[in-house]
Design a protein around this motif. Structure first.
Motif, short mmCIF file in Angstrom:
data_model
loop_
_atom_site.label_atom_id
_atom_site.label_comp_id
_atom_site.label_asym_id
_atom_site.label_seq_id
_atom_site.Cartn_x
_atom_site.Cartn_y
_atom_site.Cartn_z
N TRP A 242 67.10 53.34 21.20
CA TRP A 242 67.23 54.68 19.66
C TRP A 242 68.02 54.71 19.41
N THR A 243 69.17 54.15 20.13
CA THR A 243 71.24 54.14 19.82
C THR A 243 71.36 54.05 18.94
N ASN A 244 71.97 54.82 18.27
CA ASN A 244 72.68 53.84 17.11
C ASN A 244 74.08 53.14 17.97
N ILE A 245 74.99 51.82 17.17
CA ILE A 245 75.61 51.56 17.22
C ILE A 245 76.54 52.00 16.67
N VAL A 246 77.73 52.76 16.36
CA VAL A 246 78.68 52.86 16.12
C VAL A 246 80.10 52.54 16.53
N ARG A 247 80.73 51.39 15.55
CA ARG A 247 81.80 51.19 15.93
C ARG A 247 82.85 52.25 15.56
N HIS A 248 83.94 50.80 16.95
CA HIS A 248 85.15 51.95 17.32
C HIS A 248 85.75 51.74 16.27
N GLN A 249 86.33 53.06 16.30
CA GLN A 249 87.78 53.42 14.79
C GLN A 249 89.35 53.16 16.06
N LEU A 250 90.45 52.36 15.56
CA LEU A 250 91.23 51.90 16.30
C LEU A 250 91.91 53.65 16.64
N VAL A 251 92.20 53.21 17.90
CA VAL A 251 93.75 55.20 17.47
C VAL A 251 95.23 54.48 17.57
N ARG A 252 95.39 55.12 15.96
CA ARG A 252 97.11 55.32 15.97
C ARG A 252 97.70 54.62 17.26
N GLY A 253 99.14 54.11 17.34
CA GLY A 253 99.52 53.74 18.46
C GLY A 253 100.12 54.70 18.82
N ASP A 254 100.78 55.85 18.20
CA ASP A 254 101.85 56.71 18.70
C ASP A 254 100.96 58.41 19.39
N ALA A 255 99.49 58.07 18.76
CA ALA A 255 98.44 59.33 18.94
C ALA A 255 98.52 59.60 20.28
N SER A 256 98.51 60.88 20.68
CA SER A 256 98.33 61.36 22.36
C SER A 256 96.93 62.07 21.99
N PRO A 257 96.32 62.39 23.22
CA PRO A 257 95.13 63.91 22.81
C PRO A 257 95.88 65.09 23.46
N ASP A 258 97.19 64.47 23.67
CA ASP A 258 98.18 66.07 25.00
C ASP A 258 98.96 66.33 24.03
N ASP A 259 99.41 65.71 22.60
CA ASP A 259 100.43 66.47 21.76
C ASP A 259 99.81 66.90 20.71
N PRO A 260 100.23 68.61 21.11
CA PRO A 260 99.66 69.68 20.02
C PRO A 260 100.15 69.30 18.62
N ALA A 261 100.03 68.73 18.13
CA ALA A 261 100.93 68.60 16.72
C ALA A 261 100.00 67.61 16.38
N GLN A 262 99.02 66.26 17.61
CA GLN A 262 98.55 65.61 16.98
C GLN A 262 96.96 66.39 16.46
N THR A 263 96.75 67.51 17.38
CA THR A 263 95.15 68.14 17.01
C THR A 263 94.13 68.08 16.28
N ASP A 264 95.18 67.56 15.09
CA ASP A 264 94.45 67.48 13.45
C ASP A 264 94.04 66.35 13.41
N TYR A 265 94.47 65.15 13.51
CA TYR A 265 94.44 63.59 13.57
C TYR A 265 92.62 63.70 15.04
N TRP A 266 93.11 64.59 15.97
CA TRP A 266 91.92 64.01 17.39
C TRP A 266 90.37 64.95 16.29
N ALA A 267 91.14 65.87 15.88
CA ALA A 267 89.19 66.56 15.19
C ALA A 267 88.85 66.16 14.22
N ASP A 268 90.03 65.44 13.47
CA ASP A 268 88.89 64.27 12.22
C ASP A 268 88.51 62.94 12.47
N ARG A 269 89.33 62.58 14.32
CA ARG A 269 88.43 61.79 14.61
C ARG A 269 86.56 61.85 14.87
N ARG A 270 87.20 63.06 15.93
CA ARG A 270 85.82 63.88 15.99
C ARG A 270 85.15 64.12 14.79
#
Length: 382
Positions: A242-270
Motif C-alpha cells: 500500500w506504500t506509494n513509490i516516490v521517486r528520489h530527487q537528486l540532492v544538489r552536489g554542494d548541499a549539506s544538511p549541516d549548513d545553516p545557509a541551506q535551511t530553505d533548500y532542505w525545507a523545500d525538499r521536505r
C-alpha cells in the motif's frame, strides 16, 4: 574542542571510566564527525572535476564519487579508470592512517550491480534500477520472524504494536526505490507469519474460525479481506504494497544538511514529499494546516528525514504516540455532521475530564513559524 573530546575518556557499563589514549569508541557519537573531517577532500583526490559554468555538475568524462560516512562508491567510465582512482585514493588515505577494506572493496561493471546503503544499484537492459538489496530483505525477514516467535502467547494488539512500526519504517525507507515487487513478496511472508502465529495461539480451533477472527477487510479503502487485524479495536497491520513509490530527487552536489545557509533548500525538499501516513491522516493534516486545533502548534516536527529503516521505525512509533484522533459529535440544530480531527495526545489528555468526556477548549493562536510544507501538504513528518 575535538582534541579534548578525543582525550576525555569513556565510561563503560560495568567497567567504569576508561582513558582514551588513541582512537574512538566503537559506535561513538563523534565517530561520524571525525570521519567527515578525516575524509574531507576525498573528491579532489579521486580526480573529480566540475564544470566551470556550474560547480555543482561534474565534467563529462570525469569520475564521480558518492560517500556516506566511511562508505563510498566511485563511478568511472572504464575499469582502467576505476583502478587508477582506487590507487590515487589509497595513496591519499595512507598518510592519514587509513586504508581500504579489501574484503569489501570491489571493481564491478554496472551491469553486474553493487550494494550500497541497503540498496542494489544495477543496470538492466540499459536502464539503471535501484532496489532493496537481498541482504536487507533477509535482515528484515529474520527480524520480524524473531519478533513473532517472541510474541507467541500474546494477543493481536501486541502483535500490531510491535510489528507495524517495523514494517512501515522499512517501507518508508525503501519507498524511493523500485520496491513494488519486494513489498508484495514481504506481504506474502508476513501473511504466513501472522497465520502461523494465529494457529499457534489457537491449536484447537478450525482454520475457518482462525481466518474469520484475525483476517478481514479492516481497511475500508481496500478491497482486501486478507488483512491481519484486531476485531476488538479495528486496528490492523498495513501492507507494504500500500506504500506509494516516490521517486528520489537528486540532492544538489554542494548541499549539506549541516549548513545553516541551506535551511530553505532542505525545507523545500521536505515540503515536496508527503509523510508516509495513510490517506485519511494526510487529508486531516492538510485540512488542519498541519496544526493541533487545541494548542495551535505543529502536529509533526522534523528537521530532516530519517536516514535508515531504524530511524523510520522510531519515527512511526513516535508519531503514533504523539498524535491521536479526536471524534467530535455536534449538537446543533443545523445538522452539522460529526467530525474527526488530529490533536496532540497530551492536549487530548488535558482536554478530557475525569469522566472521559471532552471539554470545550478554545483554539489558541498558532505559536512559532509554520513549517513551509504545512501549507501545501499538511505538514512534514519525515
Amino acid at each position: 574542542m575535538i582534541r579534548d573530546w578525543l582525550k576525555a575518556g569513556v565510561i563503560e557499563p560495568g567497567k567504569g571510566f576508561a582513558p582514551t589514549e588513541e582512537g574512538t569508541p566503537q559506535g561513538g557519537v563523534i565517530s561520524p564527525l571525525l570521519m567527515n573531517i578525516a575524509l574531507h577532500g576525498l573528491e579532489e583526490a579521486a580526480g573529480v572535476q566540475h564544470e566551470r559554468s556550474d560547480s555543482k555538475r561534474t565534467k563529462r568524462g570525469s569520475p564521480s564519487l558518492i560517500r556516506y560516512a566511511d562508505d563510498m562508491v566511485a563511478l568511472c567510465h572504464t575499469r582502467q579508470e576505476a583502478e587508477q582512482v582506487k590507487a590515487r585514493l589509497a595513496t591519499w588515505l595512507a598518510p592519514r592512517g587509513l586504508s581500504f577494506n579489501e574484503e569489501k572493496t570491489r571493481v564491478v561493471h554496472l551491469d553486474d550491480g553493487f550494494d550500497f546503503l541497503g540498496f542494489t544499484i544495477r543496470r538492466y537492459h540499459g536502464k539503471l534500477i535501484t532496489k532493496p538489496s537481498k541482504t536487507a530483505i533477509k535482515r528484515v525477514k529474520r527480524r520480524v520472524a524473531a519478533e513473532f516467535r517472541a510474541l507467541r502467547g500474546g494477543n493481536a494488539a501486541t502483535i500490531l504494536v510491535k510489528i507495524t512500526p517495523i514494517t512501515r519504517g522499512w517501507a518508508s525507507y525503501y519507498r524511493g526505490a523500485a520496491a513494488s515487487r519486494v513489498f508484495a513478496d514481504l506481504d506474502r511472508y508476513l501473511w504466513q507469519l501472522t497465520y502461523k502465529w494465529a494457529c499457534h495461539s489457537h491449536p484447537d480451533k478450525p482454520k475457518p474460525w482462525i481466518i474469520n477472527r484475525y483476517f478481514g477487510r479492516y481497511n475500508k479503502a481496500r478491497n482486501d479481506r486478507w488483512v491481519f487485524g484486531n476485531r476488538d479495536s479495528g486496528a490492523y497491520l498495513p501492507k507494504l504494497a500500500w506504500t506509494n513509490i516516490v521517486r528520489h530527487q537528486l540532492v544538489r552536489g554542494d548541499a549539506s544538511p549541516d549548513d545553516p545557509a541551506q535551511t530553505d533548500y532542505w525545507a523545500d525538499r521536505r515540503r515536496k514529499r508527503k509523510p508516509p501516513l495513510d490517506l485519511s491522516t494526510l487529508n486531516l493534516l492538510s485540512r488542519q494546516k498541519g496544526r493541533c486545533p487545541i494548542c495551535g502548534d505543529l502536529l509533526l516536527h522534523a528537521d530532516r528525514e530519517p536516514q535508515s529503516p531504524g530511524e523510520w521505525e522510531q519515527w512511526h512509533r513516535t508519531t503514533r504516540k504523539a498524535i491521536t484522533r479526536q471524534h467530535i459529535t455536534a449538537h446543533r440544530m443545523d445538522g452539522t455532521p460529526d467530525q474527526t480531527r488530529l490533536v496532540h495526545s497530551h492536549c487530548q489528555r488535558r482536554a478530557t475530564d475525569a469522566k472521559g468526556t471532552s471539554t470545550p477548549v478554545q483554539l489558541n493562536r498558532p505559536r512559532g513559524l509554520l513549517e513551509p510544507c504545512a501549507a501545501t501538504s499538511g505538514t512534514h513528518g519525515s
